[in-house]
Design a protein around this motif. Structure first.
Motif, mmCIF file in Angstrom:
data_model
loop_
_atom_site.group_PDB
_atom_site.id
_atom_site.type_symbol
_atom_site.label_atom_id
_atom_site.label_comp_id
_atom_site.label_asym_id
_atom_site.label_seq_id
_atom_site.Cartn_x
_atom_site.Cartn_y
_atom_site.Cartn_z
ATOM 1 N N VAL A 26 44.457 54.475 -14.118
ATOM 2 C CA VAL A 26 43.235 55.075 -13.576
ATOM 3 C C VAL A 26 42.950 54.516 -12.179
ATOM 4 C CG1 VAL A 26 40.729 55.181 -13.868
ATOM 5 C CG2 VAL A 26 42.222 55.650 -15.790
ATOM 6 N N GLY A 27 43.187 53.218 -11.975
ATOM 7 C CA GLY A 27 42.974 52.615 -10.662
ATOM 8 C C GLY A 27 43.915 53.179 -9.613
ATOM 9 N N VAL A 28 45.208 53.298 -9.961
ATOM 10 C CA VAL A 28 46.182 53.845 -9.005
ATOM 11 C C VAL A 28 45.871 55.311 -8.703
ATOM 12 C CG1 VAL A 28 48.620 54.468 -8.733
ATOM 13 C CG2 VAL A 28 48.008 52.209 -9.570
ATOM 14 N N LEU A 81 45.012 56.899 -5.035
ATOM 15 C CA LEU A 81 45.760 58.004 -4.436
ATOM 16 C C LEU A 81 44.855 59.200 -4.152
ATOM 17 C CD1 LEU A 81 49.097 57.940 -6.450
ATOM 18 C CD2 LEU A 81 48.752 57.357 -4.056
ATOM 19 N N MET A 82 43.983 59.529 -5.090
ATOM 20 C CA MET A 82 43.092 60.665 -4.878
ATOM 21 C C MET A 82 42.112 60.388 -3.747
ATOM 22 S SD MET A 82 42.916 63.592 -6.058
ATOM 23 C CE MET A 82 42.092 64.672 -4.923
ATOM 24 N N GLY A 83 41.625 59.158 -3.663
ATOM 25 C CA GLY A 83 40.760 58.793 -2.541
ATOM 26 C C GLY A 83 41.476 58.922 -1.219
ATOM 27 N N GLY A 84 42.758 58.529 -1.181
ATOM 28 C CA GLY A 84 43.545 58.683 0.040
ATOM 29 C C GLY A 84 43.750 60.127 0.425
ATOM 30 N N PRO A 102 47.037 48.791 -19.243
ATOM 31 C CA PRO A 102 47.835 49.833 -18.568
ATOM 32 C C PRO A 102 47.017 51.078 -18.226
ATOM 33 C CG PRO A 102 49.030 48.978 -20.441
ATOM 34 C CD PRO A 102 47.650 48.402 -20.512
ATOM 35 N N LEU A 103 46.114 51.449 -19.112
ATOM 36 C CA LEU A 103 45.273 52.611 -18.844
ATOM 37 C C LEU A 103 44.364 52.360 -17.647
ATOM 38 C CD1 LEU A 103 44.233 55.404 -19.752
ATOM 39 C CD2 LEU A 103 42.591 54.185 -21.163
#
Length: 118
Positions: A40-42, A46-49, A35-36
């Motif tokens: 971190v992946g999501v 989102l931050m990259g977007g 889950p961690l």
């Protein structure tokens, strides 16, 4: 005294990096971290977007030399203006009630209207 000194080759002669009966997966991967890793992946996605949206659509960021040479380059491209003004729906999220159990959010205007005496 020279015979008592041991070099790193002799000290590491029988040492194994991965113990017998273990694999790299058993040592470094624990299912409880999934889950961690997902969060971190999501968050990274989102931050990259958001960063891509900022640099590709912000009206103040001028990558093209022709645009940089113009002293008044803001507002010259309708797509960049629309991208800059798009907030991915976040400007309206605090204007409506939001209920995600066990949390409940009530907008400020609704609280003021409920407590108004006139």
């Amino acid at each position: 005294s020279l015979s008592l000194a041991m070099g790193w080759e002799q000290a590491a002669l029988g040492w194994r990096e991965i113990p017998r009966g273990m694999s790299v997966r058993k040592i470094w991967f624990d299912l409880s971290f999934a889950p961690l890793i997902g969060v971190v992946g999501v968050a990274s996605f989102l931050m990259g977007g958001i960063i891509m949206k900022h640099f590709s659509g912000h009206t103040d960021v001028a990558i093209d030399k022709k645009v940089r040479m113009d002293h008044n380059h803001q507002g010259g491209n309708e797509h960049r203006i629309a991208t800059h003004n798009n907030r991915m729906g976040m400007l309206s999220i605090n204007k409506r009630p939001l209920n995600i159990f066990p949390f409940s959010y009530t907008p400020k205007e609704e609280i003021i209207a409920r407590h108004r005496s006139d």
